[in-house]
Scaffold this active site. Structure first.
Site, PDB file in Angstrom:
ATOM      1  N   LYS A   1       0.874  -1.165   0.041  1.00 27.88           N
ATOM      2  CA  LYS A   1      -0.058  -0.046   0.114  1.00 27.88           C
ATOM      3  C   LYS A   1       0.906   1.293  -0.028  1.00 27.88           C
ATOM      4  CE  LYS A   1      -3.960   2.022   0.581  1.00 27.88           C
ATOM      5  NZ  LYS A   1      -3.772   2.725  -0.839  1.00 27.88           N
TER       6      LYS A   1
ATOM      7  N   GLN B   1       7.137   3.923   3.877  1.00 28.26           N
ATOM      8  CA  GLN B   1       5.680   3.329   3.710  1.00 28.26           C
ATOM      9  C   GLN B   1       5.772   2.247   4.628  1.00 28.26           C
ATOM     10  OE1 GLN B   1       4.002   5.493   1.561  1.00 28.26           O
ATOM     11  NE2 GLN B   1       2.315   4.758   2.957  1.00 28.26           N
TER      12      GLN B   1
ATOM     13  N   LYS C   1       5.580   3.389   8.269  1.00 33.36           N
ATOM     14  CA  LYS C   1       4.285   4.027   8.602  1.00 33.36           C
ATOM     15  C   LYS C   1       2.963   3.485   8.740  1.00 33.36           C
ATOM     16  CE  LYS C   1       4.472   7.629   5.855  1.00 33.36           C
ATOM     17  NZ  LYS C   1       4.261   8.524   4.692  1.00 33.36           N
TER      18      LYS C   1
ATOM     19  N   LYS D   1       5.168   1.800  -3.187  1.00 29.63           N
ATOM     20  CA  LYS D   1       5.080   2.849  -3.684  1.00 29.63           C
ATOM     21  C   LYS D   1       5.480   2.910  -5.092  1.00 29.63           C
ATOM     22  CE  LYS D   1       4.720   7.449  -2.372  1.00 29.63           C
ATOM     23  NZ  LYS D   1       3.714   7.998  -1.230  1.00 29.63           N
TER      24      LYS D   1
ATOM     25  N   GLY E   1      -2.904   8.227  -4.037  1.00 24.49           N
ATOM     26  CA  GLY E   1      -2.445   9.526  -4.448  1.00 24.49           C
ATOM     27  C   GLY E   1      -0.962   9.815  -3.792  1.00 24.49           C
ATOM     28  N   ASP E   2      -0.389  10.763  -4.329  1.00 24.51           N
ATOM     29  CA  ASP E   2       0.656  11.379  -3.727  1.00 24.51           C
ATOM     30  C   ASP E   2       0.789  12.680  -4.550  1.00 24.51           C
ATOM     31  OD1 ASP E   2       2.994  10.876  -1.960  1.00 24.51           O
ATOM     32  OD2 ASP E   2       4.125  11.613  -3.453  1.00 24.51           O
TER      33      ASP E   2
ATOM     34  N   THR F   1      -4.571  13.448   5.468  1.00 29.69           N
ATOM     35  CA  THR F   1      -3.197  13.560   5.762  1.00 29.69           C
ATOM     36  C   THR F   1      -3.112  14.974   6.568  1.00 29.69           C
ATOM     37  OG1 THR F   1      -2.574  12.420   3.782  1.00 29.69           O
ATOM     38  CG2 THR F   1      -0.576  13.491   4.759  1.00 29.69           C
TER      39      THR F   1
ATOM     40  N   ASN G   1      -2.302  19.182  -1.410  1.00 26.04           N
ATOM     41  CA  ASN G   1      -3.523  18.615  -0.717  1.00 26.04           C
ATOM     42  C   ASN G   1      -2.884  18.467   0.800  1.00 26.04           C
ATOM     43  OD1 ASN G   1      -3.963  15.586   0.689  1.00 26.04           O
ATOM     44  ND2 ASN G   1      -5.613  16.365  -0.511  1.00 26.04           N
TER      45      ASN G   1
HETATM   46  P1  NDP Z   1       0.331  17.803  -4.213  1.00 23.15           P
HETATM   47  O1  NDP Z   1       0.980  17.505  -5.309  1.00 23.15           O
HETATM   48  O2  NDP Z   1      -0.950  18.142  -3.481  1.00 23.15           O
HETATM   49  O3  NDP Z   1       1.359  19.172  -3.431  1.00 23.15           O
HETATM   50  C1  NDP Z   1       2.594  19.351  -3.514  1.00 23.15           C
HETATM   51  C2  NDP Z   1       3.012  20.659  -2.905  1.00 23.15           C
HETATM   52  O4  NDP Z   1       4.395  20.561  -2.661  1.00 23.15           O
HETATM   53  C3  NDP Z   1       2.906  21.766  -4.019  1.00 23.15           C
HETATM   54  O5  NDP Z   1       2.636  22.940  -3.495  1.00 23.15           O
HETATM   55  C4  NDP Z   1       4.021  21.759  -4.876  1.00 23.15           C
HETATM   56  O6  NDP Z   1       4.424  22.985  -5.641  1.00 23.15           O
HETATM   57  C5  NDP Z   1       5.191  21.479  -3.803  1.00 23.15           C
HETATM   58  N1  NDP Z   1       6.458  20.699  -4.221  1.00 23.15           N
HETATM   59  C6  NDP Z   1       6.310  19.576  -4.795  1.00 23.15           C
HETATM   60  N2  NDP Z   1       7.513  19.198  -5.301  1.00 23.15           N
HETATM   61  C7  NDP Z   1       8.462  20.280  -4.842  1.00 23.15           C
HETATM   62  C8  NDP Z   1       9.687  20.454  -4.959  1.00 23.15           C
HETATM   63  N3  NDP Z   1      10.509  19.762  -5.705  1.00 23.15           N
HETATM   64  N4  NDP Z   1      10.170  22.012  -4.535  1.00 23.15           N
HETATM   65  C9  NDP Z   1       9.333  22.659  -4.084  1.00 23.15           C
HETATM   66  N5  NDP Z   1       7.848  22.487  -3.704  1.00 23.15           N
HETATM   67  C10 NDP Z   1       7.633  21.156  -4.253  1.00 23.15           C
HETATM   68  O7  NDP Z   1       0.809  16.853  -3.077  1.00 23.15           O
HETATM   69  P2  NDP Z   1       0.643  16.425  -1.548  1.00 23.15           P
HETATM   70  O8  NDP Z   1       0.208  17.705  -0.838  1.00 23.15           O
HETATM   71  O9  NDP Z   1      -0.236  15.237  -1.710  1.00 23.15           O
HETATM   72  O10 NDP Z   1       2.267  15.807  -1.030  1.00 23.15           O
HETATM   73  C11 NDP Z   1       2.970  16.687  -0.320  1.00 23.15           C
HETATM   74  C12 NDP Z   1       3.937  15.893   0.361  1.00 23.15           C
HETATM   75  O11 NDP Z   1       3.136  14.929   1.512  1.00 23.15           O
HETATM   76  C13 NDP Z   1       4.829  14.816  -0.287  1.00 23.15           C
HETATM   77  O12 NDP Z   1       6.023  14.663   0.510  1.00 23.15           O
HETATM   78  C14 NDP Z   1       3.909  13.529  -0.141  1.00 23.15           C
HETATM   79  O13 NDP Z   1       4.556  12.543  -0.272  1.00 23.15           O
HETATM   80  C15 NDP Z   1       3.417  13.705   1.277  1.00 23.15           C
HETATM   81  N6  NDP Z   1       2.306  13.022   1.774  1.00 23.15           N
HETATM   82  C16 NDP Z   1       1.202  13.114   0.897  1.00 23.15           C
HETATM   83  C17 NDP Z   1       0.217  12.340   1.433  1.00 23.15           C
HETATM   84  C18 NDP Z   1      -1.386  12.385   0.773  1.00 23.15           C
HETATM   85  O14 NDP Z   1      -2.265  11.649   1.067  1.00 23.15           O
HETATM   86  N7  NDP Z   1      -1.400  13.200  -0.312  1.00 23.15           N
HETATM   87  C19 NDP Z   1       0.097  11.118   2.477  1.00 23.15           C
HETATM   88  C20 NDP Z   1       1.630  11.246   3.139  1.00 23.15           C
HETATM   89  C21 NDP Z   1       2.595  11.960   2.760  1.00 23.15           C
HETATM   90  P3  NDP Z   1       4.262  23.023  -7.204  1.00 23.15           P
HETATM   91  O15 NDP Z   1       2.820  23.064  -7.420  1.00 23.15           O
HETATM   92  O16 NDP Z   1       5.232  24.242  -7.507  1.00 23.15           O
HETATM   93  O17 NDP Z   1       5.031  21.597  -7.785  1.00 23.15           O
END
Ligand code: NDP
Length: 448
Positions: free
Chosen positions: A93, A114, A117, A129, A168-169, A212, A243
């Site tokens: 997962k 993961q 976690k 993943k 998603g991620d 999250t 997200n």
């Molecule tokens: P989204 O795609 O919804 O948002 C990602 C955000 O982070 C955007 O604002 C993006 O900016 C920024 N970002 C991504 N890559 C970079 C980078 N290389 N440098 C600077 N900013 C960056 O993703 P999520 O919110 O889902 O995920 C965010 C984090 O949380 C990740 O590390 C993910 O693995 C983790 N996570 C997510 C979960 C989930 O349920 N969604 C669960 C557990 C962990 P821009 O739009 O400019 O790219």
């Protein structure tokens, strides 16, 4: 903290040799092995059973071509990945990341994290993943759909509701999951809970979108309370505006804090009056725009180019919710100097080892990603349960269970840290508690 246990020193050397050019994966393994040193000393039976040697090697790694045709009729080729890391306690997962920086090493670090976690959530889920170097930014809906369909046309043969359940991620939200689910259903002629984060009309769970970010705040709240603090009246800086960041902002505000900054990969906004989340949601969720557009609606706010500058804003609590290694030693030192007392990770591995060192030196409270952001996968696990029983639970029911799970995750980290003489080190606690459950299962199942 350098490893002293010779067996673990040798194992880390082997991992480095076997996985060249994958610094993020080596970083994740190093952190976990360092935390597990007291476990290796106290549990020779787990060493004997080869659990440490086996847990650092994925059970299966799949890489594939993802060809698709863009809006100009040109053939594009991306690379797809699924790493099925560990299935000792349940089906693989973990999410699918769509970002140009994706390569095997990123997927392996995420899959490795993961495992622990998912174990902490108390739900029966193994670790995996996947993703691709495809960049959804600037692509039309049609292009995203054709990519997702092509991606699933290979992935479908490796996954299933009792085998591997992606979610998603970064870059993969409800739109992408919808397209992938449609293609899986068509190829298999089967309607099943093979993906989580689905739309609410076809098996998605209420509160998964929020999970999250909400879970991060529930965990942080527990950690604060255990140390005589709370969110009430605190100034919070949150990186990212996706997200996780959006729903962390919502919950932190509900819990009495003021969130003053958000970012994306181009820059960050600072709003001394507190972020207006409706404006951010409109930019990010409806229009898929850039965070600097916030100033069009709130001209009194500031926008600064460059995302790292966000850590120079004075705050009580920092919640990094963007991406790996976004806080380095220098940024961590700046946070500490400006009075930040708490860092809890919404993103996966957002703090470099040097940053973590700074947190501990300054006696800051540190909530590590494996524990603090586990709410997303926990509610994904609850979505799997709802799909299996063909029922949907209410928002309140799911949110209540999420809260209970985050509470129990904090308790598990806290008590494992205490048991191994590391009181207050929730990073070690998370790694140890997450590991022990998987390790017992691996030992019981024999050398497989
Ligand atoms: P989204 O795609 O919804 O948002 C990602 C955000 O982070 C955007 O604002 C993006 O900016 C920024 N970002 C991504 N890559 C970079 C980078 N290389 N440098 C600077 N900013 C960056 O993703 P999520 O919110 O889902 O995920 C965010 C984090 O949380 C990740 O590390 C993910 O693995 C983790 N996570 C997510 C979960 C989930 O349920 N969604 C669960 C557990 C962990 P821009 O739009 O400019 O790219």
């Amino acid at each position: 903290m350098a490893l002293k246990n010779q067996y673990l020193v040798d194992l880390l050397e082997t991992v480095k040799k076997r996985n060249p050019g994958e610094p993020e994966f080596i970083q994740a393994v190093t952190e976990v092995l360092e935390s597990l040193e007291p476990v290796a000393e106290r549990r020779p039976d787990l060493v004997e059973a080869g659990v440490f040697d086996r847990i650092v090697e994925p059970e299966r790694q799949i890489m594939f071509r993802v060809p698709w045709v863009d809006d100009n009729g040109k053939v594009q080729v991306n690379r797809g990945f699924r790493v099925q890391f560990n299935s000792a306690i349940g089906p693989y997962k973990g999410g699918l990341r769509l970002h140009p920086s994706v390569y095997l090493g990123i997927i392996k670090f995420l899959g490795f994290e993961q495992i622990f976690k998912n174990s902490l959530t108390t739900l029966p889920m193994g670790g995996g993943k996947g993703g691709s170097d495809f960049d959804p930014k600037g692509k039309s809906d049609g292009e995203v759909m054709r990519f997702c369909q092509s991606f699933m046309t290979e992935l479908y043969r490796h996954i299933g509701p009792d085998c591997d359940v992606p979610a998603g991620d970064i870059g993969t939200g409800a739109r992408e999951i919808g397209y992938m689910f449609g293609q899986y259903k068509r190829l298999r002629n089967e309607f099943s809970g093979v993906l989580t984060g689905k739309g609410l009309t076809f098996g998605g769970s209420l509160a998964r979108t929020e999970a999250t970010g909400f879970g991060l705040c529930y965990f942080t709240d527990e950690m604060l309370r255990a140390n005589g603090m709370s969110f009430e009246g605190k100034t919070v800086v949150i990186s990212g505006s996706g997200n996780v960041a959006i729903y962390a902002t919502k919950k932190a505000t509900e819990l009495g804090a003021k969130v003053v900054a958000l970012s994306d990969s181009n820059g960050y906004i600072y709003d001394a009056n507190g972020i207006n989340l409706d404006v951010v949601k409109d930019i990010k969720e409806v229009r898929r725009g850039r965070i600097k557009e916030y100033l069009d609606a709130v001209p009194t706010a500031e926008y600064h180019e460059g995302c790292r500058g966000i850590w120079s804003i004075p705050c009580d609590i920092a919640l990094p919710c963007a991406t790996q290694n976004e806080i380095d030693g220098e940024s961590a030192a700046l946070l500490a100097k400006n009075g930040c007392k708490v860092v809890a990770e919404g993103a996966n591995m957002p703090s470099t080892p040097e940053a973590i060192e700074v947190y501990f030196q300054n006696k800051m409270l540190f909530g590590p990603a494996k524990a603090a952001n586990a709410g997303g996968v926990a509610v994904s696990g609850l979505e799997m349960s709802q799909n299996s029983e063909r029922l949907s639970w209410t928002f309140e029911e799911v949110d209540g269970k999420l809260k209970g799970i985050m509470k129990s995750i904090f308790a598990a980290c806290d008590s494992a840290a205490k048991e191994f003489g590391l009181e207050g080190n929730y990073m070690a606690g998370a790694n140890i508690a997450g590991f022990l459950k998987v390790a017992e299962a691996m030992k019981a199942q024999g050398v497989v």
